[in-house]
Scaffold this active site. Structure first.
Site, PDB file in Angstrom:
ATOM      1  CD  GLU A  61       0.536   0.371   3.168  1.00 33.53           C
ATOM      2  OE1 GLU A  61       0.128   1.415   3.702  1.00 33.53           O
ATOM      3  OE2 GLU A  61       1.729   0.042   3.194  1.00 33.53           O
ATOM      4  CD  GLU A 106       7.233   3.213  -0.512  1.00 33.09           C
ATOM      5  OE1 GLU A 106       8.140   3.509   0.266  1.00 33.09           O
ATOM      6  OE2 GLU A 106       7.264   3.441  -1.735  1.00 33.09           O
TER       7      GLU A 106
END
Length: 475
Positions: free
Chosen positions: A466, A469
């Protein structure tokens, strides 16, 4: 002895002197570090000719980037104040109160003011770059209550994104004007047979290199006690604390975490010039030209370049204009000057104070993320700079996008993967950018937009990472 006759307005002569054969002990030095990512200022010329960027934090100059926004070559450059009688050593970074000023509202022009906690000295440094070449110039004013205080420069290069593997050597003998050089015995004080045929100035400098990147540091003041060593094993600070001076000089330190030091002989007011090139000749030639131009003229050209850019910006409420201008200039400064459209996320290395820099940490934040570039893109649109916005999308489509239509987590300027992850939001952003720019032509659709959309349909909506990271899943 063979004579070489050289005529030029700014000629440089380089040599490793006899004492330069004395290698510093303590190789390769302790682990290298990067400076804090909490930068207080960044600067670069508004021109495309000068491919050098500086960063400032904690009262000192930190990373300097060359020849593009992805390559850091400096850990820090700071000044060290020494009382030779008491052997008290104070550094700008650790022993001073720090103040930073933007000297103009229409330029990336900054001044660091460091006042000793002891109250014994004050150092004011003003920064600019040479708009025509790859040089950073620092105007230094040193005010000391005790006239016996000596001033040293402490330069810690970290060439090509790493702190290890560098080589350092000094002095470099710089000559301006026409002269004859008769090759003969070389002493620790320099070439012993230089016959000047015209007006000339002599200044000693320092060089550090790794591969095809060389940094040179010159001063408008003469220097003495110049030495090259390894970080925390022979970097000179231990000598200053033990003897109040650099007693044992080393002409070379190689393949390690190198540090260079020198004493500034006329410290009250001088200019430091840090230049970069593919070899020591090119780097020092740039330094000579910047030295010839001088700080004042370089600063005037630099400020005019940014003033011209600021004059193109929209007008906002007066109380916000200075902040608005600064934000716009900082965004513009982080676009590469060779690979246009490539704005790095930041001219920093995250967790710099904690993670060692012996090896390349993978670019830090000075890589290109599609997500971060989208945010810069929207700022360009708000500024009315559609040319910059189109350059950003062109970089993503033409350089970063993969053959399967996806976009990497981040990339270098040539499109190579940075950290190697995949984040579905980053595959989406270029599509939004194309829509906002009304890039509805057939080639853009077939070669870029459809490929990215098809990738999303095949592989989404789940994302391996996402936007922070850290996690996979649905975001």
């Amino acid at each position: 002895m063979k004579k070489f006759l050289l005529f030029t307005s700014a000629i440089l002569l380089f040599t490793c002197l006899s004492h330069a054969q004395t290698l510093a002990p303590g190789a390769p030095g302790n682990d290298a570090q990067w400076a804090t990512a909490g930068k207080q200022a960044i600067g670069t010329s508004a021109s495309l000719d000068s491919k050098v960027w500086f960063t400032l934090a904690d009262g000192v100059m930190t990373e300097v980037y060359y020849p593009d926004v992805t390559v850091a070559n400096v850990h820090l450059l700071q000044l060290v104040v020494v009382n030779p009688k008491t052997k008290k050593v104070e550094t700008e970074k650790d022993d001073a109160l720090h103040e930073i000023k933007a000297t103009r509202p229409d330029s990336l022009s900054f001044q660091q003011i460091n006042t000793a906690k002891s109250g014994l000295w004050k150092i004011t440094k003003t920064y600019t770059t040479d708009s025509e070449r790859d040089s950073v110039l620092i105007d230094v004013q040193f005010e000391a209550k005790n006239k016996n205080l000596n001033l040293y420069v402490y330069y810690d290069p970290s060439i090509k994104n790493t702190g290890m593997g560098d080589r350092a050597y000094s002095p470099l003998l710089q000559l301006k004007g026409a002269y004859e050089y008769e090759k003969g015995t070389i002493t620790k004080d320099g070439v012993n047979s230089v016959k000047r045929t015209g007006a000339a100035t002599v200044s000693n400098g320092m060089a550090a290199e790794e591969g095809n990147i060389v940094s040179t540091v010159f001063f408008t003041s003469d220097i003495e006690e110049y030495t090259n060593g390894y970080f925390q094993t022979s970097d000179g600070l231990d000598q200053l604390r033990s003897f109040g001076k650099i007693k044992e000089t080393y002409g070379e330190a190689g393949k390690g975490n190198v540090v260079q030091m020198a004493r500034i002989m006329k410290p009250q007011r001088f200019t430091t010039i840090i230049s970069f090139g593919e070899d020591v000749l090119k780097s020092s030639a740039k330094a000579a030209k910047s030295l010839e131009k001088g700080f004042a003229k370089s600063q005037t050209e630099y400020e005019k370049g940014w003033n011209d850019y600021v004059n193109t910006l929209p007008k906002v409420e007066p109380k916000y204009q200075a902040q608005f201008n600064m934000a716009a200039m900082v965004l513009k400064a982080q676009e590469d000057k060779t690979v246009r459209g490539a704005n790095v996320a930041s001219l920093t290395i995250p967790w710099g104070g904690g993670k060692n820099a012996n090896e390349d940490v993978g670019g830090g934040y000075h890589l290109v993320w599609a997500r971060d570039l989208y945010q810069v893109f929207t700022a360009y649109l708000a500024l009315g700079d559609t040319a910059a916005a189109n350059r950003a999308l062109d970089f993503l489509f033409n350089i970063q996008q993969k053959t399967d239509g996806s976009f990497p987590q981040n990339s270098w300027l040539d499109g190579r993967n940075g950290w190697g992850g995949l984040q579905m939001d980053e595959v989406c952003y270029p599509l939004i950018m194309a829509y906002q720019l009304k890039r509805f032509d057939k080639a853009t659709y077939e070669n870029h937009v459809k490929k990215a959309a098809d990738f999303l349909v095949r592989n989404g909506p789940k994302t391996p990472q996402e936007r922070w990271e850290e996690k996979g899943g649905y975001s």
